[in-house]
Design an enzyme around this catalytic site. Sequence first.
Site, PDB file in Angstrom:
ATOM      1  N   CYS A 110      -5.649 -10.711   5.734  1.00 12.51           N
ATOM      2  CA  CYS A 110      -5.476 -11.661   4.631  1.00 12.51           C
ATOM      3  C   CYS A 110      -6.792 -12.399   4.430  1.00 12.51           C
ATOM      4  CB  CYS A 110      -4.367 -12.627   5.003  1.00 12.51           C
ATOM      5  SG  CYS A 110      -4.180 -14.019   3.880  1.00 12.51           S
ATOM      6  N   HIS A 143      -5.021  -7.772  -2.883  1.00 13.75           N
ATOM      7  CA  HIS A 143      -4.312  -7.251  -4.057  1.00 13.75           C
ATOM      8  C   HIS A 143      -5.271  -6.711  -5.126  1.00 13.75           C
ATOM      9  CE1 HIS A 143      -0.699  -9.299  -2.606  1.00 13.75           C
ATOM     10  NE2 HIS A 143      -0.018  -8.754  -3.583  1.00 13.75           N
ATOM     11  N   GLU A 200       1.433  -7.830  -8.757  1.00 13.48           N
ATOM     12  CA  GLU A 200       2.814  -7.685  -8.277  1.00 13.48           C
ATOM     13  C   GLU A 200       3.776  -7.345  -9.414  1.00 13.48           C
ATOM     14  OE1 GLU A 200       3.810 -10.866  -5.548  1.00 13.48           O
ATOM     15  OE2 GLU A 200       2.564  -9.846  -4.052  1.00 13.48           O
ATOM     16  N   CYS A 229      -9.703 -10.298  -2.179  1.00  7.88           N
ATOM     17  CA  CYS A 229      -8.250 -10.465  -2.030  1.00  7.88           C
ATOM     18  C   CYS A 229      -7.668  -9.070  -1.955  1.00  7.88           C
ATOM     19  CB  CYS A 229      -7.671 -11.233  -3.227  1.00  7.88           C
ATOM     20  SG  CYS A 229      -5.864 -11.269  -3.255  1.00  7.88           S
ATOM     21  N   ASP A 279      -0.956 -10.035   7.503  1.00 15.67           N
ATOM     22  CA  ASP A 279      -1.266 -10.520   6.160  1.00 15.67           C
ATOM     23  C   ASP A 279      -0.141 -11.455   5.736  1.00 15.67           C
ATOM     24  OD1 ASP A 279      -2.592 -10.609   3.609  1.00 15.67           O
ATOM     25  OD2 ASP A 279      -1.026  -9.316   2.814  1.00 15.67           O
ATOM     26  N   SER A 280      -0.382 -12.231   4.695  1.00 12.45           N
ATOM     27  CA  SER A 280       0.664 -13.109   4.166  1.00 12.45           C
ATOM     28  C   SER A 280       1.835 -12.291   3.616  1.00 12.45           C
ATOM     29  CB  SER A 280       0.096 -13.999   3.065  1.00 12.45           C
ATOM     30  OG  SER A 280      -0.506 -13.215   2.060  1.00 12.45           O
TER      31      SER A 280
END
Lengths: 279, 279
Positions: free
Chosen positions: B73, B186, B152, B184, B10-11
């Site tokens: 990702c 997140h 985040e 996504c 993943d990034s």
Amino acid sequence: MSWQAIGIFDSGVGGLTVLREVMRALPQEDTIYFGDTARVPYGTKSPDTVIRYSQEIASFLVTRDIKLLVVACNTASAVALPTLRRMLPIPVVGVIEPGAKRAAEVTRNGVVGVIGTAGTIRSSAYSRAIKRLNPELSVLARACPLFVPLAEEGWVDNEIARLTAVTYLEELRQTGVDTLVLGCTHYPLLKKTIAAVMGPQVTLVDSAEETARTVSRILTEKNMLRPVEEQGNNHYFVTDVPAGFIRIGNRFLGGRLGDVYQVSLEECRLPLGEKDVKS
Amino acid sequence: MSWQAIGIFDSGVGGLTVLREVMRALPQEDTIYFGDTARVPYGTKSPDTVIRYSQEIASFLVTRDIKLLVVACNTASAVALPTLRRMLPIPVVGVIEPGAKRAAEVTRNGVVGVIGTAGTIRSSAYSRAIKRLNPELSVLARACPLFVPLAEEGWVDNEIARLTAVTYLEELRQTGVDTLVLGCTHYPLLKKTIAAVMGPQVTLVDSAEETARTVSRILTEKNMLRPVEEQGNNHYFVTDVPAGFIRIGNRFLGGRLGDVYQVSLEECRLPLGEKDVKS
């Protein structure tokens, strides 16, 4: 006199606010702007990584024959300046010292606020720079990670921007700072909202103008300015494909962006090295 | 049977949601997770750059002898999968196809919404994958760039998160989608807020579970699973210093994160190449 260009770099497009002030102050100078758009942002990354990226970019710009380097990224200015100054034979100007100088000059009550990315604030670079100028000043700092994505989304004066600014700034406001340093090149885009939250008694300090003044002073002292009747050229290098940079960059510079070239700082990718630094 | 590990990249830290599901489904397997934390995020970068980064990571993981690669990702899954499949001799599983499959299965009214980063949405990868499964379905997509920084920052259920979700999702809600793909890694962290805005009639699809199921199916078909009585080991590689990854990663995995190693994909930095692609 020197005909060489002024080099300016940032993690992305934000440093164009600094370029704009340099172009305004010294229109006779050639400039080379470097935006590391393939690795932006720097503000969330570690000092080691930001220093390594800054060294790579400085190496590239030096091969382009520049007479002075402006580190227009607050995070890179906060962590990479000593390394770059050791590494390069030319003057290196960051945005922290000029912003700190201005803040120390304008504060009346001696309580200065600083806002920036997590990386900039964690470094304490502004606090140290301000206290070096005047140890009597108190400096209160706060990271505002949402401000960059808000500015890039164009949400600079809606209710979300206002609530975010209140959440980040209310505590600073209550401590009675009379000066607030916008310690990130994106933050001037949110200036109106930040000013509304802080109130009219607080002076906002934008490092870009002060940095351009420092560049001008150094080149004057060293007798390295081009004749004022000249008209400088402005070139741009980025690490990601240029489309996004051009679109946002023209907004920053009022449509005066010139040719943008894409470069790679990582041509040689194999063999894949490994440091095995156990955490 | 194969004792090789499953590679997952993943990034950054977000793909740990996928790793968690793979570990839950196949606890006997070794895994190697790669987070490109020195260059995160990918969602704002161009396809060319994301493809290049994905190739570098895949090359690294292949030297570690993996039997299957999971692209955890969404942005990399959207743009780099064909390149990685051509390049690698092992199965490559992205998160888009499993998420699309699940959405096509659960929709009742045939109107599916997809949210993701700018890069994922611009690629139309979900729309194409869903329509490949069932051309009758309508797919409505929307980029939500603020969701990653909100997650985040830990602002997942405050008023700012709610207003942001309303701003991004209101139009989708009004079109009557009955299924919403969280495109996504997140976004599951904002699930409660997203669910509250969309209402109880909308099913949220999280690709992680479905991706783990796909991995399990492929390894079963190829007879490459380890014996179920085994206990797999989990290793982690990141490109920035590991501290931030460890902190957030333990939150994602409930404190079960093991050793994290830092690697460099760009050991050889000079000579500085230049492509001079004029825009």
